[in-house]
Design an enzyme around this catalytic site. Structure first.
Site, PDB file in Angstrom:
ATOM      1  N   ASP A 165       0.847  -1.203   0.000  1.00 24.70           N
ATOM      2  CA  ASP A 165       0.000   0.000   0.000  1.00 24.70           C
ATOM      3  C   ASP A 165       0.879   1.248   0.000  1.00 24.70           C
ATOM      4  O   ASP A 165       1.990   1.211  -0.530  1.00 24.70           O
ATOM      5  CB  ASP A 165      -0.981  -0.064   1.181  1.00 24.70           C
ATOM      6  CG  ASP A 165      -2.270   0.683   0.885  1.00 24.70           C
ATOM      7  OD1 ASP A 165      -2.201   1.887   0.581  1.00 24.70           O
ATOM      8  OD2 ASP A 165      -3.362   0.078   0.942  1.00 24.70           O
ATOM      9  N   HIS A 194       2.225   2.029  -3.270  1.00 25.23           N
ATOM     10  CA  HIS A 194       1.369   3.056  -3.870  1.00 25.23           C
ATOM     11  C   HIS A 194       1.974   4.459  -3.822  1.00 25.23           C
ATOM     12  O   HIS A 194       1.314   5.428  -4.161  1.00 25.23           O
ATOM     13  CB  HIS A 194      -0.008   3.039  -3.215  1.00 25.23           C
ATOM     14  CG  HIS A 194      -0.758   1.758  -3.439  1.00 25.23           C
ATOM     15  ND1 HIS A 194      -2.016   1.521  -2.943  1.00 25.23           N
ATOM     16  CD2 HIS A 194      -0.413   0.628  -4.129  1.00 25.23           C
ATOM     17  CE1 HIS A 194      -2.425   0.311  -3.309  1.00 25.23           C
ATOM     18  NE2 HIS A 194      -1.462  -0.256  -4.008  1.00 25.23           N
TER      19      HIS A 194
END
Ligand SMILES: *[C@@H]1O[C@H](CO)[C@@H](O)[C@H](O)[C@H]1NC(C)=O
Length: 391
Positions: free
Chosen positions: A215, A238
């Site tokens: 993430d 991310h």
């Protein structure tokens, strides 16, 4: 890098020398025979250090130490406490036995605590597998490897955090936290394993971090001011994100954030600001993104005010974010985009972005020209800006 680790080593050695005068509590001297779980031993060593009348150290020797929920709380009598971890703390409370607390290791309400070295292994893979299975939404949320809450003047130096069930390191409601030489890793497909999350905190400085997870590399939540991130290497994951913000109407803003010398390796995003398209009194202002290198990044520079992950619970079509974004500078950003649109500023119609500055940007897309895309975004471009600015 070599210099940084040499200086970390030096500071650790200096610390050991000075620790000979401070009270030193080795957790193994608090262990009960026959117990493989060291939670109680660690808590006893902490209690001794916390109530010490002199500066105190808790020491974890090299080796692997299973630890359950470890909540270290203040206030303490000792004026400064060092947690010197030579070994690895591995979660003995990993799924399916987790549950209860959202934190595996928690530092709560402490001042002048230094965490030196150490590896935290959250053993999250069983929970990730549960979440990936059919019916995965019924799995427990999991626990954060390390949360530092309501604390001041905390130093985290040379920490490695791996395989957290959820976020790796969270700094919340703190003032004056310095993080240096941080390493974080979890599988690229592990859910919600954000590297470092900061919120409701002021004066947080992070220098030299290498973060690869499933993430966000670093995420910045509401109520963050005076945040400095320097020499952060991200990937997989991310990217660095301010947000998501504006999920709630009453929300504190984000102000004065600097990100410099960041490197992104095949991440989903590079430098991102994201808000929900909902009414909100929140804001983002005075952000500097300075000297960044993108290697094959899907969205190198992105402001997304229509954020709604997995298209679940999205605001009605045509809804607008109330979060106002202003004074965001991007300078000396270079490298490659994995998609044609290398710069995307998708701002709110109700609260358009103001004062975006682009300076010396060179982003490429294969052999073609990259593109930029703007809506409701105002500002200026200076020097070379490639793809050409759409502000
Ligand atoms: C902005 O934050 C930095 C630390 O990141 C701090 O040194 C500086 O004083 C802050 N600026 C203002 C105007 O508060």
């Amino acid at each position: 890098m070599v210099n940084v680790f040499a200086s970390l080593l030096l500071s650790a050695l200096l610390h050991l020398c000075s620790a000979t005068r401070a009270a030193l509590f080795d957790i193994t001297s608090f262990s009960l025979s026959g117990h493989t779980d060291h939670t109680q031993a660690f808590l006893r060593a902490w209690a001794a250090a916390c109530s010490s009348t002199s500066p105190a150290s808790v020491y974890v020797p090299p080796g692997r130490f299973p630890i359950g929920h470890l909540h270290l709380t203040g206030p303490c009598r000792s004026t400064s406490i060092t947690l010197h971890i030579a070994g690895t703390l591995s979660s003995s409370a990993a799924y399916p036995y987790s549950g209860g607390s959202p934190d595996w290791i928690l530092l709560d309400g402490v001042e002048r605590v230094s965490l030196l070295g150490g590896t935290l292994d959250g053993r999250g893979s069983a929970l990730w597998a549960c979440k990936a299975s059919p019916g995965g939404r019924r799995c427990p949320a999991g626990a954060t490897n390390l949360r530092v809450r309501k604390s001041k003047e905390v130093v985290i130096s040379g920490l490695t955090s791996v395989n957290s069930e959820l976020y790796h390191v969270v700094v919340e409601e703190c003032r004056g936290v310095r993080v240096e030489g941080l390493r974080i890793s979890a599988a690229a497909n592990s859910p919600n394993t954000d590297g470092l999350h900061v919120e409701k905190s002021e004066g947080i400085t992070v220098t030299t971090a290498v973060i690869g997870t499933g993430d966000d590399c670093v995420s910045v939540g509401p109520g963050t001011a005076n945040l400095w991130l320097e020499r952060i290497t991200c990937g997989p994951g991310h990217g660095i994100s301010i947000g998501s913000l504006g999920k709630r109407f009453k929300e504190a803003g984000v102000e004065n954030v600097t990100v410099r010398w960041a490197v992104f390796k095949s991440t989903q995003n590079g430098l991102r600001i994201k808000t929900w398209a909902k009414p909100s009194g929140g804001f983002v202002r005075r952000v500097v993104f300075d000297h960044a290198i993108m290697h094959n990044v899907h969205n190198p520079l992105i402001i997304d005010q229509n954020y709604c992950p997995h298209n679940r619970g999205c605001p009605a079509k045509g809804a607008n974010s109330g979060v106002s974004i202003s004074e965001v500078q991007y300078s000396d950003i270079r490298g490659s985009s994995a998609t044609a649109v290398a710069m995307s500023f998708d701002c709110s119609r109700r609260a358009p972005c103001r004062g975006i500055e682009l300076r010396d940007i060179r982003l490429t897309y294969n052999d073609e020209r990259a593109k930029s895309s703007c809506s409701n975004a105002g500002g200026k471009a200076y020097g070379t800006v490639e793809p050409p600015s759409c502000l």
